[in-house]
Design a protein around this motif. Structure first.
Motif, PDB file in Angstrom:
ATOM      1  N   MET A 378       9.808 117.726  66.445  1.00 13.22           N
ATOM      2  CA  MET A 378       9.160 116.541  66.671  1.00 13.22           C
ATOM      3  C   MET A 378       7.841 116.671  66.113  1.00 13.22           C
ATOM      4  N   LYS A 379       7.103 117.763  66.383  1.00 14.19           N
ATOM      5  CA  LYS A 379       5.586 117.909  65.887  1.00 14.19           C
ATOM      6  C   LYS A 379       5.703 117.998  64.570  1.00 14.19           C
ATOM      7  N   LEU A 380       6.462 118.669  63.903  1.00 15.32           N
ATOM      8  CA  LEU A 380       6.747 118.855  62.336  1.00 15.32           C
ATOM      9  C   LEU A 380       6.789 117.444  61.492  1.00 15.32           C
ATOM     10  N   VAL A 381       7.653 116.668  62.236  1.00 17.56           N
ATOM     11  CA  VAL A 381       7.962 115.512  61.571  1.00 17.56           C
ATOM     12  C   VAL A 381       6.631 114.488  62.029  1.00 17.56           C
ATOM     13  N   ASP A 382       6.162 114.593  63.015  1.00 22.55           N
ATOM     14  CA  ASP A 382       5.039 113.654  63.635  1.00 22.55           C
ATOM     15  C   ASP A 382       3.832 113.991  62.618  1.00 22.55           C
ATOM     16  N   CYS A 383       3.598 115.096  62.539  1.00 23.54           N
ATOM     17  CA  CYS A 383       2.432 115.568  61.608  1.00 23.54           C
ATOM     18  C   CYS A 383       2.666 115.254  60.102  1.00 23.54           C
ATOM     19  N   THR A 384       3.724 115.391  59.957  1.00 23.72           N
ATOM     20  CA  THR A 384       4.082 115.069  58.211  1.00 23.72           C
ATOM     21  C   THR A 384       4.057 113.525  58.210  1.00 23.72           C
ATOM     22  N   ALA A 385       4.424 112.616  59.081  1.00 28.81           N
ATOM     23  CA  ALA A 385       4.228 111.174  58.799  1.00 28.81           C
ATOM     24  C   ALA A 385       2.732 110.845  58.989  1.00 28.81           C
ATOM     25  N   SER A 386       2.243 111.500  59.819  1.00 31.50           N
ATOM     26  CA  SER A 386       0.728 111.293  60.132  1.00 31.50           C
ATOM     27  C   SER A 386      -0.279 111.474  58.745  1.00 31.50           C
ATOM     28  N   LYS A 387       0.341 112.495  58.081  1.00 27.24           N
ATOM     29  CA  LYS A 387      -0.587 112.861  56.894  1.00 27.24           C
ATOM     30  C   LYS A 387       0.132 112.155  55.669  1.00 27.24           C
ATOM     31  N   PHE A 388       1.453 111.937  55.698  1.00 26.32           N
ATOM     32  CA  PHE A 388       2.096 111.507  54.103  1.00 26.32           C
ATOM     33  C   PHE A 388       3.106 110.396  54.280  1.00 26.32           C
ATOM     34  N   LEU A 389       3.036 109.561  55.377  1.00 26.49           N
ATOM     35  CA  LEU A 389       3.810 108.304  55.156  1.00 26.49           C
ATOM     36  C   LEU A 389       3.186 107.402  54.514  1.00 26.49           C
ATOM     37  N   ASN A 390       3.797 106.938  53.400  1.00 24.67           N
ATOM     38  CA  ASN A 390       3.151 106.005  52.629  1.00 24.67           C
ATOM     39  C   ASN A 390       3.031 104.650  53.509  1.00 24.67           C
ATOM     40  N   SER A 391       1.950 103.621  53.031  1.00 21.78           N
ATOM     41  CA  SER A 391       1.623 102.518  53.857  1.00 21.78           C
ATOM     42  C   SER A 391       2.753 101.908  54.344  1.00 21.78           C
ATOM     43  N   PRO A 392       3.051 101.678  55.857  1.00 22.10           N
ATOM     44  CA  PRO A 392       4.028 101.264  56.544  1.00 22.10           C
ATOM     45  C   PRO A 392       3.801  99.749  56.565  1.00 22.10           C
ATOM     46  N   THR A 393       3.691  98.915  55.690  1.00 21.90           N
ATOM     47  CA  THR A 393       3.218  97.576  55.299  1.00 21.90           C
ATOM     48  C   THR A 393       4.244  96.778  55.002  1.00 21.90           C
ATOM     49  N   SER A 394       5.514  97.457  54.504  1.00 19.78           N
ATOM     50  CA  SER A 394       6.361  96.612  53.881  1.00 19.78           C
ATOM     51  C   SER A 394       7.172  95.747  55.013  1.00 19.78           C
ATOM     52  N   ARG A 395       7.335  94.439  54.715  1.00 24.32           N
ATOM     53  CA  ARG A 395       7.913  93.660  55.459  1.00 24.32           C
ATOM     54  C   ARG A 395       9.108  92.746  54.964  1.00 24.32           C
ATOM     55  N   PHE A 396      10.142  92.399  55.817  1.00 22.88           N
ATOM     56  CA  PHE A 396      11.081  91.335  55.115  1.00 22.88           C
ATOM     57  C   PHE A 396      10.522  89.922  55.281  1.00 22.88           C
ATOM     58  N   GLU A 397      10.871  89.102  54.394  1.00 25.40           N
ATOM     59  CA  GLU A 397      10.341  87.774  54.350  1.00 25.40           C
ATOM     60  C   GLU A 397      11.380  86.875  53.888  1.00 25.40           C
ATOM     61  N   LYS A 398      11.927  85.919  54.662  1.00 27.99           N
ATOM     62  CA  LYS A 398      13.007  84.949  54.250  1.00 27.99           C
ATOM     63  C   LYS A 398      12.489  84.162  53.093  1.00 27.99           C
ATOM     64  N   VAL A 399      13.259  83.936  52.186  1.00 29.67           N
ATOM     65  CA  VAL A 399      12.994  82.946  51.017  1.00 29.67           C
ATOM     66  C   VAL A 399      14.199  81.990  51.297  1.00 29.67           C
ATOM     67  N   THR A 400      13.843  80.760  51.209  1.00 28.46           N
ATOM     68  CA  THR A 400      14.867  79.645  51.219  1.00 28.46           C
ATOM     69  C   THR A 400      14.853  79.172  49.688  1.00 28.46           C
ATOM     70  N   SER A 401      16.264  78.911  49.425  1.00 31.99           N
ATOM     71  CA  SER A 401      16.502  78.266  48.225  1.00 31.99           C
ATOM     72  C   SER A 401      15.788  76.818  47.952  1.00 31.99           C
ATOM     73  N   ALA A 402      15.324  76.552  46.810  1.00 32.96           N
ATOM     74  CA  ALA A 402      14.584  75.342  46.479  1.00 32.96           C
ATOM     75  C   ALA A 402      15.661  74.363  46.457  1.00 32.96           C
ATOM     76  N   SER A 403      16.892  74.448  46.238  1.00 29.21           N
ATOM     77  CA  SER A 403      17.914  73.551  46.143  1.00 29.21           C
ATOM     78  C   SER A 403      18.395  72.980  47.449  1.00 29.21           C
ATOM     79  N   LYS A 404      18.460  71.772  47.583  1.00 30.36           N
ATOM     80  CA  LYS A 404      19.120  71.225  48.819  1.00 30.36           C
ATOM     81  C   LYS A 404      20.451  70.986  49.085  1.00 30.36           C
ATOM     82  N   VAL A 405      21.006  71.238  50.047  1.00 26.97           N
ATOM     83  CA  VAL A 405      22.550  70.668  50.162  1.00 26.97           C
ATOM     84  C   VAL A 405      22.632  69.775  51.209  1.00 26.97           C
TER      85      VAL A 405
END
Length: 494
Positions: A378-405
Motif C-alpha cells: 500500500m505504501k508503494l502504490v500510495d507513494c507512486t500515486a502521490s508522485k506520478f498520478l496524472n491530474s485527477p480532474t477528469s469528470r463525467f458530464e451528461k450531454v443531452t441531445s439537442a433534438s426533442k422527442v
C-alpha cells in the motif's frame, strides 16, 4: 504525512520468518487504507480516463484493431496493432472496471456527494458493450505460436469475460491460447521459449535453432497455463508451467535475490550459454520491472501449486525490491544503475510488484509476515500515486441531445419531458494538459543499446496493474466504502 515521514521498517529476512518493527520497535498492523490512496484508486477520474479512450470506438463501424500502449510528450496515447504483446491490457483495464461496477457498485459512488448531486456515470451495460467491442478482434491472437506473450494478450480480458458472463468465446480463446503457448515448450531446456529473435545495437540473435531465449517476464504467462490445466483437467499444461517456473527459479535469480532479465539456453543440451539484459542498465544490474515480474509471477505460481519454494522465492525477490527503493518510495527503472537528476523511474514496476506483495499478504494473512507486505504494497502504490498520478480532474458530464422527442402523457418524466436522449462525455476541469493515462513516470526501455529508448511516459500496463491492485484490495476486503467516508480517521500508509 510525506513519504520521508512514513514509518520505517527493518526486515530480518529468514527463509521461514520475517519480523516487522515500527520506529520504536513496536509491531504495527494495517487496519485501513489512507483516504489519499482510496481517492487515487477509486476516483471518478480513474474511470473517466479509461472511458475517454474506450468511447472513441463507439461510433466506429468495425471493432478496434489498434490498442493504446504508451503516451507521447503531450500525454496522448500512441497505439499498436492488435498482434502486439500489449494489446490485451487496455481491454483488461475496461474489464477490471466492469468487475467493479458488477461486484462492488458501492465503490463507484464514494465521493461524498449526495444522491441529488451525484454525477451520473456510464451505465454498466454500456461498459459491457465496449468491453466486448474492444475484444472482438483479439480472439484471433489465441492462435499465435510465435510469441510467449499470450498470457498478456488474452488473459487480462478473457478471464474476466468468462468469470463475469460465462462467455464461451472467451473460454475457448483462453484454452486455445494456453495450448499455443505450451507449443513453445522445450523438453531439453525445461522451459518455454520467450523470444524467437532479439536484436539490439550490441547483440543480435536471429536463429532460433542456435539460441533459446527466456526472459523473466515469461513467469506472468504461466497463470494462463495453470488456469487452462484446471479448467480442462490437462496435467500436461500444469507440468509445463511447473517445469518452466523451476527452470526460471534456478537460472534467473542471483545469490543476492536480484534477477537476470534474459537467459540464453542451449537447446541441444539445456545448458546456459549467456545471461544478459535487454531493458536494464547492464547484464549485472537489476532491472526493476523484471524484479517485479518475478515477484508476481512466482506468487501466482505458488497460488496454483502451493509449493513452498515458490513462496520463498517470491519473498526473497520482494525483500530485494523493498530494500532497494529510494527514499520517496518509487523505484528507478534499474535498481543498480547510477542515479542522476534525469534517471527515469518506472511506475509500472511499482504497481506490478505491489500486486505481488498483496498475494504475499494473502498467503501469509494473519501473521506479522503478511502485515509487512500489506504495509509495503500500500505504501508503494500510495507513494507512486502521490508522485506520478496524472491530474485527477477528469469528470463525467451528461450531454443531452439537442433534438426533442414528444412524450405522452405530458409530465410523465419529471424534468426530462421532451429532452430526448443523453450521452456521457469526459471533461477536464483543471484547464491543464490532461494526460490520457492514469499514471505517468513509466519506462518501457532505457537500455543503452536498445534500438529505441522510452522513459517518463504513461504506459497501458502500468494503468492495468494499478487498477488490478484496486480490485485485489476489494476482493480481499481491504477497501470498504465505510472506511472512506469523508472525515473518518484512518491509518495512513504514506
Amino acid at each position: 504525512m510525506s513519504p520521508s515521514e512514513a514509518p520505517t521498517t527493518d526486515l530480518e529476512v529468514h527463509p521461514s520468518k520475517i519480523k516487522l518493527y515500527g520506529t520504536n520497535g513496536v509491531q504495527c498492523r494495517i487496519h485501513a487504507i489512507s483516504e489519499h490512496l482510496m481517492d487515487a484508486l477509486y476516483s471518478e477520474s480513474v474511470v473517466a480516463k479509461v472511458w475517454n479512450i474506450a468511447s472513441k470506438a463507439v461510433s466506429s463501424s468495425k471493432p478496434p484493431i489498434l490498442y493504446p500502449e504508451y503516451t507521447d510528450e503531450d500525454g496522448i496515447y500512441v497505439y499498436r496493432t492488435l498482434d502486439f504483446w500489449t494489446s490485451g491490457f487496455f481491454p483488461g483495464s475496461m474489464y477490471l472496471l466492469l468487475e467493479r461496477f458488477t461486484r462492488h457498485p458501492q465503490i463507484t459512488h464514494r465521493s461524498g456527494q449526495t444522491k441529488d448531486t451525484l454525477t451520473p456515470w456510464p451505465h454498466r451495460l454500456q461498459l459491457e458493450y465496449l468491453c466486448r467491442w474492444w475484444t472482438t478482434n483479439l480472439h484471433a491472437n489465441a492462435l499465435k505460436r510465435d510469441t510467449h506473450d499470450l498470457g498478456f494478450m488474452i488473459a487480462p480480458w478473457a478471464t474476466k469475460s468468462w468469470e463475469l458472463h460465462r462467455d464461451p468465446a472467451a473460454y475457448n480463446s483462453l484454452v486455445m491460447a494456453a495450448h499455443s503457448l505450451a507449443s513453445r515448450f522445450n523438453t531439453t531446456t525445461q522451459c518455454l521459449r520467450s523470444w524467437d529473435v532479439c536484436i539490439t545495437n550490441r547483440y543480435s540473435f536471429t536463429d532460433p535453432s542456435q539460441d533459446f531465449l527466456v526472459i523473466i517476464d515469461n513467469m506472468l504467462n504461466l497463470d494462463l497455463l495453470f488456469w487452462a490445466a484446471r479448467e480442462t483437467s490437462n496435467k500436461g499444461l500444469f507440468d509445463v508451467a511447473m517445469m518452466h517456473a523451476r527452470t526460471t527459479q534456478k537460472h534467473h535469480i542471483r545469490d543476492d535475490h536480484s534477477t537476470f532479465h534474459v537467459v540464453n539456453f542451449d537447446s541441444e543440451n539445456g545448458g546456459v550459454k549467456a545471461k544478459f539484459t535487454n531493458q536494464g542498465f547492464s547484464d549485472s544490474s537489476c532491472w526493476a520491472r523484471g524484479q517485479a515480474w518475478g515477484i508476481l509471477g512466482f506468487m501466482q505460481t505458488f497460488e496454483w501449486t502451493k509449493e513452498i519454494s515458490f513462496l520463498v522465492t517470491a519473498r526473497d525477490l520482494a525483500d530485494y525490491f523493498i530494500a532497494h527503493l529510494p527514499e520517496d518510495g518509487v523505484p528507478y527503472w534499474d535498481f543498480t544503475a547510477p542515479i542522476t537528476e534525469v534517471s527515469p523511474r518506472d511506475t509500472s514496476a511499482a504497481v506490478v510488484a505491489a500486486c505481488g506483495m498483496l498475494l504475499l499478504y494473502k498467503a501469509l494473512k494473519g501473521s506479522p509476515d503478511g502485515d509487512v507486505y500489506l504495509f509495503k504494497a500500500m505504501k508503494l502504490v500510495d507513494c507512486t500515486a502521490s508522485k506520478f498520478l496524472n491530474s485527477p480532474t477528469s469528470r463525467f458530464e451528461k450531454v443531452t441531445s439537442a433534438s426533442k422527442v414528444p412524450v405522452y402523457p405530458s409530465g410523465c418524466i419529471d424534468g426530462h419531458e421532451g429532452d430526448g436522449f443523453s450521452s456521457m462525455t469526459v471533461v477536464d476541469k483543471s484547464g491543464s494538459k490532461i494526460g490520457e493515462s492514469i499514471l505517468g513516470g513509466a519506462t518501457i526501455n532505457n537500455y543503452e543499446f536498445a534500438p529505441r529508448r522510452w522513459s517518463n511516459h504513461g504506459l497501458v500496463y502500468a494503468d492495468y496493474y494499478f487498477l488490478l491492485f484496486g480490485n485485489m484490495l476489494l476482493e480481499l476486503g481491504l477497501a470498504k466504502l465505510d472506511d472512506a467516508k469523508p472525515g473518518k480517521k484512518v491509518d495512513s500508509v504514506r
